[in-house]
Design an enzyme around this catalytic site. Structure first.
Site: not given
Ligand code: 4AZ
Length: 700
Positions: A487, A549, A646
């Site tokens: 993503h 993902d 992420s």
């Molecule tokens: C993000 O927006 C995201 N708490 C990644 C992980 C989490 C929330 C948001 C998990 O990249």
């Protein structure tokens, strides 16, 4: 008396003798007045001639002449060649003969009959009547004239005969002898035999044979005649009939004839002409010779140092070839090229076509460098010559050889460094995974909001940065692949255009891939910055549910392995069994509780959460936690990944190997660090096959 036959021609000699020429095939002769008494003083002659090839048969039907002692009064004389018959009287007595019932037969085709009477007869004698006829001569049987005998076959016909010859002979223009056509005999072999036709049976007559032995200049021909040598000769004149002559350049040998073999003849020439002449007679056995040739000699060849020659001979002569080879590990050097074998040839001038080259030891040269490794020479003077050994090793700590094998390479005779198993291929050095040189901060059971990671403690962490600001994390696997979240690289999910987020991804030029970085916004000396070469998202990635993902970024080239840039291991069956509550470390430059971004790389240590528990929590919120996802976090919240984390690594330590491996990549969650919420990660084990297929990366 008178002319009484068609072919009769009467001639009168001046002395009164009377000649009659008879030329018919048959005829009759009579005494004058026959059968009345014949006159006195007669001298009549009949010359009978029949065509050649015939003889004459004369038969007396009646004979009655005056008898006299030795036929001295009246008589009939028949002459032909050596034939002489004289007849007289009425009956044969001691001194006189009558033809009686016998006939006279000539050998040739002429006969003369003479009838002579004296001046008186005591009583009346009736005379004679005779007939003659031409009779064919069978020349084939009778062989009247030795000079006219057929050489091979004789065929008689009425009035003559003709000759023919055996196969391969031709009839000479004398129509009698059989000759051979033997002018075109060329020999180009170095040795052989030549003989007169039909040797040792009699050779053909009336023949002129030419035999040529034509060899390349540089050879000399020798002839050796066989003992049986028999050519028609003459006791006084040298070889007037049949002879053999040899012409060798300006030298001539012969003529040879008789029955004494010329023995050995050294011609000293490479081209000789042998002429053999036979006349139209004789019955001799002929001749036979063996010819051999030797080339001009060349100096003896000695093998070069570290080499051999073949064949080894005491003498070498024209056209002889010598192969020169270097011993194993040595080669000729000729015009800069290395040559396996060398061939020289003895020339007509008696010199070798080229000089003997020297054998040089083979040098494999500097061995190819090993990427991420080094070479150790077995010899102290770094020899690269035939038989030398070297060892390839990988740079310790960071690299390990791909397979455990004997890494000794030997300089072989082909000029290459060769390994028993790999041949000329080099081993490869693979970076060691999951073993940071700088120890991570000691893992304490509870770290509330994370903490700064010491530089180099998580050397696989990768920053994806746009305009200098990190937007996602990633992990280095192998030397040129980054695992991140799909993503991060796809447009956000748009319900109006759901395919967009699945199948379209951002441009590789729009972001940077940074390794060896600790600080969030500040460049560091240890960092290595790349533009991704390509993006490969998991084929099952779903932009709306975040299933699978996970994505791979290929770097344009290998990273340099340092204390700050090292790959993480991929999960393996043996050391990647994770259970609920096992602790994992999640790291990134993401926001802290959706607020500010940290100054430096942060890590949290959290437990794995039971899959069903996590599933339940999110199903209440209408979100699906699928089997390709794994959850981690604390029920009470606090330690969690957040925006910007992420794609970053969730790693665990394998206690058996003491190496870190990648458990998951940060994917999603409801808020950040809230209680009764968990972070959701893409489970790397579920995508392992796809990762292996794309990257071929293995753990080392
Ligand atoms: C993000 O927006 C995201 N708490 C990644 C992980 C989490 C929330 C948001 C998990 O990249």
């Amino acid at each position: 008396m008178g002319c009484f036959w068609l072919f009769v021609l009467c001639l009168f000699s001046p002395a009164g003798a009377n000649f009659t020429e008879l030329t018919g095939m048959f005829g009759q002769i009579q005494s004058p007045n026959y059968p009345e008494g014949y006159p006195s003083d007669l001298d009549l002659t009949w010359n009978i001639t029949v065509p050649t090839g015939f003889r004459i048969k004369l038969y007396f039907m009646h004979f009655d002449l005056e008898p006299s002692y030795l036929c001295e009064y009246d008589y009939v004389k028949v002459v032909s060649d050596d034939l002489l018959e004289t007849f007289c009287g009425r009956e044969s007595t001691d001194t006189e003969r009558i033809p009686g019932q016998e006939f006279v037969l000539t050998k040739s085709n002429t006969m003369t009959v003479t009838f002579k009477t004296d001046f008186s007869n005591e009583e009346r004698f009736t005379g004679f009547e005779a007939h003659y006829s031409a009779i064919d001569i069978d020349e084939c049987v009778e062989k009247l004239d030795e000079a006219l005998v057929c050489d091979h076959f004789c065929h008689n016909f009425i009035g003559g005969f003709y000759c023919s010859c055996r196969f391969s002979y031709i009839l000479h223009s004398d129509n009698r002898t059989c000759k051979v056509e033997c002018r075109d005999n060329v020999f180009t072999e170095k040795s052989g035999t030549i003989s007169s036709p039909d040797y040792p049976n009699s050779y053909p007559k009336s023949s002129d044979c030419l035999y040529r032995i034509e060899l390349e200049e540089g050879f000399t021909i020798s002839l050796e005649f066989a003992d049986i040598f028999d050519l028609e000769d003459h006791p006084d004149v040298p070889c007037p009939y049949d002879y053999l002559k040899i012409k060798a350049g300006i030298n001539e040998f012969g003529p040879y004839c008789g029955d004494k073999s010329p023995g050995k003849v050294n011609t000293n020439s490479s081209s000789i002409h042998i002429t053999f002449h036979s006349d139209d007679s004789g019955d001799n056995q002929g001749w036979k010779l063996t010819f051999t040739s030797v080339g001009n000699p060349c100096p003896v060849v000695h093998p070069p140092a570290n080499g051999t020659i073949e064949p080894v001979q005491e003498q070498y002569s024209f056209k002889d070839q010598v192969q020169i080879r270097c011993n194993t590990g040595f080669k000729f050097v000729k015009g800069g090229d290395e040559v396996e074998a060398y061939q020289i040839e003895c020339q007509k001038s008696g010199t070798w076509s080229s000089s003997i080259p020297t054998c040089k030891v083979i040098d494999c040269g500097t061995p190819r460098p090993l990427e991420d490794g080094f070479i150790t020479f077995h010899s102290t003077d770094n020899r690269t010559l035939f038989g030398s050994h070297i060892e390839y090793s990988c740079h310790a700590i960071y690299y390990r050889m791909e397979t455990e094998l004997n890494t000794t390479y030997t300089c072989m005779e082909n000029g290459f460094w060769v390994n028993d198993e790999l041949g000329t291929d080099l081993p490869t050095c693979q970076p060691v995974c999951g073993k940071p040189r700088i120890k991570p901060s000691s893992i304490q059971p509870k770290i509330a909001q994370g903490r700064a990671v010491s530089k180099g403690a998580l050397p696989w962490i990768t920053m994806l940065s746009k305009n200098g600001i990190p937007f996602c994390g990633g992990s280095l696997i192998g030397q040129k692949w980054i695992i991140t979240a799909a993503h991060c690289l796809h447009p956000p999910y748009d319900p109006d255009n759901p395919n967009l987020s699945n199948f379209q991804h951002i441009n590789v030029t729009s972001f940077k891939v940074i390794l060896g970085r600790q600080k969030t916004l500040r460049k560091e000396e240890t960092e290595q910055v790349f533009r991704a070469k390509r993006i490969i998202s998991h084929p099952c990635y779903n932009g709306s549910t975040f299933e699978f993902d996970i994505a791979l970024l290929e770097l344009p080239h290998k990273v340099t392995i340092t204390d700050y840039v090292m790959p993480i291991c991929l999960p393996e069956n043996s050391f990647s069994t994770l259970r609920t509550d096992d602790m994992v470390i999640v790291s990134g430059w993401g926001k802290q509780f959706l607020h500010s971004i940290p100054e430096t790389l942060m890590e949290i240590e959290i437990p794995i959460v039971d899959h069903d528990k996590c599933k339940n929590v999110y199903s209440q919120l209408g979100r699906q936690v699928t089997d390709d996802m794994i959850c981690a976090g604390l029920k009470q919240g606090g330690s969690d990944a957040c925006q910007g984390d992420s794609g970053g690594p969730m790693v665990a330590l394998d206690n058996e190997t003491n190496r870190w491996f990648l458990v998951g990549t940060v994917s999603w969650g409801d808020g950040c660090g809230e209680d009764n919420r968990y972070g959701v990660y893409s489970d790397v084990r579920k995508s392992l096959e796809w990762i292996h297929n794309v990257t071929k990366v293995k753990n080392f």
